[in-house]
Design a protein around this motif. Sequence first.
Motif, PDB file in Angstrom:
ATOM      1  N   ALA A  25       5.503   5.525  -8.444  1.00 41.00           N
ATOM      2  CA  ALA A  25       4.132   5.028  -8.344  1.00 41.00           C
ATOM      3  C   ALA A  25       3.248   6.009  -7.573  1.00 41.00           C
ATOM      4  O   ALA A  25       2.095   6.256  -7.945  1.00 41.00           O
ATOM      5  N   ILE A  26       3.793   6.560  -6.500  1.00 40.20           N
ATOM      6  CA  ILE A  26       3.044   7.547  -5.723  1.00 40.20           C
ATOM      7  C   ILE A  26       2.782   8.794  -6.565  1.00 40.20           C
ATOM      8  O   ILE A  26       1.667   9.337  -6.568  1.00 40.20           O
ATOM      9  N   ASP A  27       3.783   9.240  -7.309  1.00 46.47           N
ATOM     10  CA  ASP A  27       3.605  10.406  -8.183  1.00 46.47           C
ATOM     11  C   ASP A  27       2.552  10.156  -9.262  1.00 46.47           C
ATOM     12  O   ASP A  27       1.905  11.096  -9.739  1.00 46.47           O
ATOM     13  N   ALA A  28       2.397   8.890  -9.650  1.00 48.09           N
ATOM     14  CA  ALA A  28       1.408   8.534 -10.669  1.00 48.09           C
ATOM     15  C   ALA A  28       0.025   8.296 -10.075  1.00 48.09           C
ATOM     16  O   ALA A  28      -0.885   7.852 -10.772  1.00 48.09           O
ATOM     17  N   ASP A  29      -0.130   8.574  -8.765  1.00 46.07           N
ATOM     18  CA  ASP A  29      -1.416   8.456  -8.074  1.00 46.07           C
ATOM     19  C   ASP A  29      -1.883   7.015  -7.952  1.00 46.07           C
ATOM     20  O   ASP A  29      -3.083   6.752  -7.865  1.00 46.07           O
ATOM     21  N   ALA A  30      -0.949   6.066  -7.958  1.00 38.50           N
ATOM     22  CA  ALA A  30      -1.309   4.673  -7.715  1.00 38.50           C
ATOM     23  C   ALA A  30      -1.561   4.465  -6.218  1.00 38.50           C
ATOM     24  O   ALA A  30      -0.989   5.156  -5.377  1.00 38.50           O
ATOM     25  N   GLN A  31      -2.411   3.503  -5.909  1.00 34.46           N
ATOM     26  CA  GLN A  31      -2.711   3.200  -4.510  1.00 34.46           C
ATOM     27  C   GLN A  31      -1.888   2.029  -3.988  1.00 34.46           C
ATOM     28  O   GLN A  31      -1.615   1.952  -2.793  1.00 34.46           O
ATOM     29  N   TYR A  32      -1.549   1.113  -4.879  1.00 32.91           N
ATOM     30  CA  TYR A  32      -0.752  -0.057  -4.506  1.00 32.91           C
ATOM     31  C   TYR A  32       0.352  -0.280  -5.536  1.00 32.91           C
ATOM     32  O   TYR A  32       0.164  -0.011  -6.728  1.00 32.91           O
ATOM     33  N   ALA A  33       1.490  -0.760  -5.048  1.00 31.93           N
ATOM     34  CA  ALA A  33       2.530  -1.310  -5.915  1.00 31.93           C
ATOM     35  C   ALA A  33       2.434  -2.823  -5.846  1.00 31.93           C
ATOM     36  O   ALA A  33       2.203  -3.393  -4.772  1.00 31.93           O
ATOM     37  N   GLN A  34       2.595  -3.469  -6.996  1.00 32.37           N
ATOM     38  CA  GLN A  34       2.489  -4.925  -7.064  1.00 32.37           C
ATOM     39  C   GLN A  34       3.683  -5.467  -7.837  1.00 32.37           C
ATOM     40  O   GLN A  34       4.208  -4.815  -8.756  1.00 32.37           O
ATOM     41  N   LEU A  35       4.120  -6.667  -7.467  1.00 32.30           N
ATOM     42  CA  LEU A  35       5.239  -7.294  -8.170  1.00 32.30           C
ATOM     43  C   LEU A  35       5.197  -8.797  -7.971  1.00 32.30           C
ATOM     44  O   LEU A  35       4.358  -9.320  -7.241  1.00 32.30           O
ATOM     45  N   GLN A  36       6.113  -9.475  -8.652  1.00 29.72           N
ATOM     46  CA  GLN A  36       6.291 -10.920  -8.516  1.00 29.72           C
ATOM     47  C   GLN A  36       7.771 -11.152  -8.244  1.00 29.72           C
ATOM     48  O   GLN A  36       8.618 -10.863  -9.098  1.00 29.72           O
ATOM     49  N   ALA A  37       8.085 -11.667  -7.072  1.00 33.85           N
ATOM     50  CA  ALA A  37       9.456 -11.664  -6.573  1.00 33.85           C
ATOM     51  C   ALA A  37      10.125 -13.027  -6.729  1.00 33.85           C
ATOM     52  O   ALA A  37       9.533 -14.063  -6.416  1.00 33.85           O
ATOM     53  N   SER A  38      11.373 -12.986  -7.171  1.00 37.20           N
ATOM     54  CA  SER A  38      12.213 -14.181  -7.150  1.00 37.20           C
ATOM     55  C   SER A  38      12.838 -14.326  -5.764  1.00 37.20           C
ATOM     56  O   SER A  38      12.738 -13.435  -4.916  1.00 37.20           O
ATOM     57  N   ASP A  39      13.513 -15.440  -5.542  1.00 38.13           N
ATOM     58  CA  ASP A  39      14.210 -15.637  -4.267  1.00 38.13           C
ATOM     59  C   ASP A  39      15.246 -14.549  -4.038  1.00 38.13           C
ATOM     60  O   ASP A  39      15.504 -14.149  -2.909  1.00 38.13           O
ATOM     61  N   LYS A  53       0.861  -1.185   0.000  1.00 36.56           N
ATOM     62  CA  LYS A  53       0.000   0.000   0.000  1.00 36.56           C
ATOM     63  C   LYS A  53       0.895   1.231   0.000  1.00 36.56           C
ATOM     64  O   LYS A  53       1.796   1.364   0.839  1.00 36.56           O
ATOM     65  N   LEU A  54       0.624   2.140  -0.916  1.00 40.44           N
ATOM     66  CA  LEU A  54       1.495   3.297  -1.104  1.00 40.44           C
ATOM     67  C   LEU A  54       1.028   4.445  -0.225  1.00 40.44           C
ATOM     68  O   LEU A  54      -0.074   4.976  -0.398  1.00 40.44           O
ATOM     69  N   ASP A  55       1.889   4.828   0.717  1.00 44.82           N
ATOM     70  CA  ASP A  55       1.500   5.926   1.601  1.00 44.82           C
ATOM     71  C   ASP A  55       2.637   6.895   1.913  1.00 44.82           C
ATOM     72  O   ASP A  55       2.394   7.985   2.418  1.00 44.82           O
ATOM     73  N   LYS A  56       3.880   6.508   1.617  1.00 45.47           N
ATOM     74  CA  LYS A  56       4.971   7.443   1.901  1.00 45.47           C
ATOM     75  C   LYS A  56       6.115   7.232   0.924  1.00 45.47           C
ATOM     76  O   LYS A  56       6.392   6.121   0.483  1.00 45.47           O
ATOM     77  N   LYS A  57       6.755   8.337   0.581  1.00 49.31           N
ATOM     78  CA  LYS A  57       7.908   8.271  -0.311  1.00 49.31           C
ATOM     79  C   LYS A  57       9.174   7.933   0.474  1.00 49.31           C
ATOM     80  O   LYS A  57       9.261   8.148   1.688  1.00 49.31           O
ATOM     81  N   PHE A  58      10.147   7.417  -0.251  1.00 52.49           N
ATOM     82  CA  PHE A  58      11.447   7.128   0.326  1.00 52.49           C
ATOM     83  C   PHE A  58      12.447   8.216  -0.059  1.00 52.49           C
ATOM     84  O   PHE A  58      12.349   8.831  -1.126  1.00 52.49           O
ATOM     85  N   ILE A  59      13.402   8.430   0.815  1.00 53.90           N
ATOM     86  CA  ILE A  59      14.526   9.324   0.495  1.00 53.90           C
ATOM     87  C   ILE A  59      15.558   8.518  -0.277  1.00 53.90           C
ATOM     88  O   ILE A  59      15.977   7.447   0.147  1.00 53.90           O
TER      89      ILE A  59
END
Length: 243
Positions: free
Chosen positions: A206-220, A105-111
């Motif tokens: 993603a936050i700048d694009a007004d998305a609410q969630y980031a989603q991905l598919q993770a490898s090990d 869930k996107l709620d804060k940016k990172f430095i």
Amino acid sequence: MKNVNLIKDNIDNLTTLWKTVSTPLLSYHKTDFLEYSQIKNAGWPNRVWFRKDITAENLPQILEIIQNNPGLIVPYWNIFGSNTNEIFEKNGFSIRNQLVAMALKLDKKFILQNNLTFKRVLNEEDAKIWSDIYPLSFNYVISEETVVQNYKDIKFYLVHFKEKPIGTLTLFQTEKIMGIHGVGVIPEMRKKGFAEEIMKFAINEAIDADAQYAQLQASDLGKDIYRRLGFQDLFVIKNYVLN
């Protein structure tokens, strides 16, 4: 948002990406219960996928498509609770790899530490560099033509360190979901924190694009980084190939 919606959004973003990149190359096909894509001289997407749970009756059509399109990968979403993946395992398929679908869930940016610079691919020269760099991280090819045909609709980024290209990133938005794909760092530049920095940049975008969630598919290789950034596990994807 309930997990069931996040699961649907994750699959929708991923499969819409496959369809989107394949369509300009006339490589996307659909039948009554499945979709598939195979791009020549490339290793991606090259998938055959289905939205509903499969049955043994579906197997002949799946086999026919794979035999006519050698090398197709079959992703099985572990969401049905029916163990129908056994249909593959009993009929000549083996697991190529497993991925963990994840959401944040996107709620804060990172430095950002600003050790890296990010350049969106918007011309054929950068598309070639991106296509050359990508397989150094992933051991399969996304063709230059695929990038050229799609860079207006899909955000492909070259990641530079001291003006040298060292990694890749792909962002693809579907409604309020930002799919983060193709996060790669070439082997000699790993274990320097660059993958995490790429992810922080992607989340900020993603936050700048007004998305609410980031989603991905993770490898090990990446899932511990993503969990550290706050991503939650949703389900497992088993990628099958026909022996």
